[in-house]
Write an enzyme that holds these catalytic residues in place. Structure first.
Site, PDB file in Angstrom:
ATOM      1  N   LYS A  55     -10.918  -9.525   3.134  1.00 30.30           N
ATOM      2  CA  LYS A  55     -10.871  -9.042   4.009  1.00 30.30           C
ATOM      3  C   LYS A  55     -10.957  -7.960   3.685  1.00 30.30           C
ATOM      4  CE  LYS A  55      -8.613 -11.934   6.765  1.00 30.30           C
ATOM      5  NZ  LYS A  55      -6.574 -12.170   6.885  1.00 30.30           N
ATOM      6  N   GLN A  99       0.166 -10.262   6.307  1.00 35.72           N
ATOM      7  CA  GLN A  99      -1.139 -11.668   5.945  1.00 35.72           C
ATOM      8  C   GLN A  99       0.240 -12.630   6.423  1.00 35.72           C
ATOM      9  OE1 GLN A  99      -4.502 -12.454   5.558  1.00 35.72           O
ATOM     10  NE2 GLN A  99      -3.276 -14.347   6.156  1.00 35.72           N
ATOM     11  N   ASP A 122      -4.728  -7.035  14.607  1.00 33.59           N
ATOM     12  CA  ASP A 122      -4.543  -8.432  14.740  1.00 33.59           C
ATOM     13  C   ASP A 122      -3.800  -9.370  15.473  1.00 33.59           C
ATOM     14  OD1 ASP A 122      -6.005 -11.068  13.896  1.00 33.59           O
ATOM     15  OD2 ASP A 122      -3.660 -11.640  12.261  1.00 33.59           O
TER      16      ASP A 122
END
Ligand code: NAP
Length: 283
Positions: A55, A99, A122
């Site tokens: 990313k 994450q 996200d």
């Protein structure tokens, strides 16, 4: 083998998503803004470390900034939330990605909830999830959005199809199930307590693998002509689908690598650029 199985090329789909992002990044830079994604990795899970690295590199390639925050495996929920609070208040950061998964001592839900909705690129907060469930999310979860982007790119219909999703995590299995439902698929969601999994998968016109177990979905579970989307990524570049066996049955299938992964990253960049634009053009 099913006649001419279509390999769903995630790199191609990702390139389409990224096509206009460079120009949008340049326009932001003219206004003195460099779109910035902050990634937080807690602990040393190798798959997570790979995701975060990819990313960050993808941000650099587009001229975006990435801030990589790596916290130790012993980090507490309070310490993690303090880091997220700092990023929420930092005007130089436009998107925050924590994450998943985090080490077991951390209350992952509390940590996700700490992310400001405007930086939740996200779709991991409850509000972001709910907006997605209603089909109204500005930033739907990236991997589910990537799966739908692949289906759309290749014009593979969802309406009226039976989609079987294996996995129900809040960042992947559940949101992709709701997104498929919103596109008028009939959805079965399977998980670790599901009985008769093979039989259920065999009913799927569309099968989404989101399990986190290498080569878990077996070829003999897949209906002839099904569309198979493998969101999995396990060490050694192995997906959650037994690729060769499922390739022999499917009409279309995503490979690993170069399937869902690159589209997920492109979607994350798109959301981060959009979050930066929102700050500049609709302050
Ligand atoms: P997760 O949070 O560990 O969830 C796994 C899900 O699989 C759970 O719902 C679990 O059921 C279910 N499951 C486990 N064993 C099962 C079994 N034997 N039968 C049926 N269901 C079973 O994982 P995740 O974060 O959703 O990730 C899933 C996969 O996608 C992983 O391989 C991950 O690396 C990958 N991933 C890929 C991307 C990408 O960009 N390609 C992004 C995110 C994740 P329970 O709920 O009952 O425990």
């Amino acid at each position: 083998m099913a006649e001419k199985t279509l390999i769903l090329n995630g790199t191609t789909v990702a390139d389409g998503i990224k096509a206009n992002l460079a120009a949008r990044v340049a326009a932001l830079k003219e206004k003195g803004i460099v779109p910035c994604l902050a990634t937080i990795l807690v602990g040393d899970d190798p798959s997570s470390a790979t995701y975060v690295r990819m990313k960050g590199s993808a941000c650099s390639r587009l001229g975006m900034e990435s801030r990589r925050i790596h916290l130790g495996a012993e980090t507490t929920t309070e310490e993690l939330i303090a880091v997220i609070d700092g990023l929420n208040g930092d005007d130089g950061v436009h998107g925050i990605l924590l994450q998943h998964p985090v080490p077991h001592q951390i209350d992952e839900r509390a940590a996700f909830e700490a992310i400001a909705i405007g930086k939740d690129v996200d779709g991991v907060t409850m509000l972001g999830f709910a907006q997605n469930a209603f089909g109204m999310a500005e930033y739907p979860s990236c991997t589910p959005a990537a799966i739908l982007a692949i289906l759309d790119y290749y014009r593979l219909p969802m309406e009226g199809k039976h989609a079987v999703v294996v996995g129900r995590s809040p960042i992947l299995g559940k949101p992709v199930s709701l997104m498929l439902l919103n596109r008028n698929a009939t959805v079965t969601v399977c998980h670790s307590k599901t009985e008769g999994l093979a039989e259920l998968v065999r009913q799927g016109d569309i099968v989404v693998a989101a399990v986190g177990k290498p080569a878990f979905i077996q070829g003999e579970w897949v209906k002839e002509g099904a569309v198979v989307l493998d969101a999995g990524y396990n060490e050694g570049n192995i997906g959650d689908v037994d690729y060769e066996a499922c390739l022999a049955k499917a009409s279309a299938i995503t490979p690993v690598p170069a399937g869902v992964g690159p589209v997920t990253i492109a979607t994350l960049l798109k959301h981060t650029v959009a979050a930066a634009e929102r700050r500049v053009f609709q302050p």
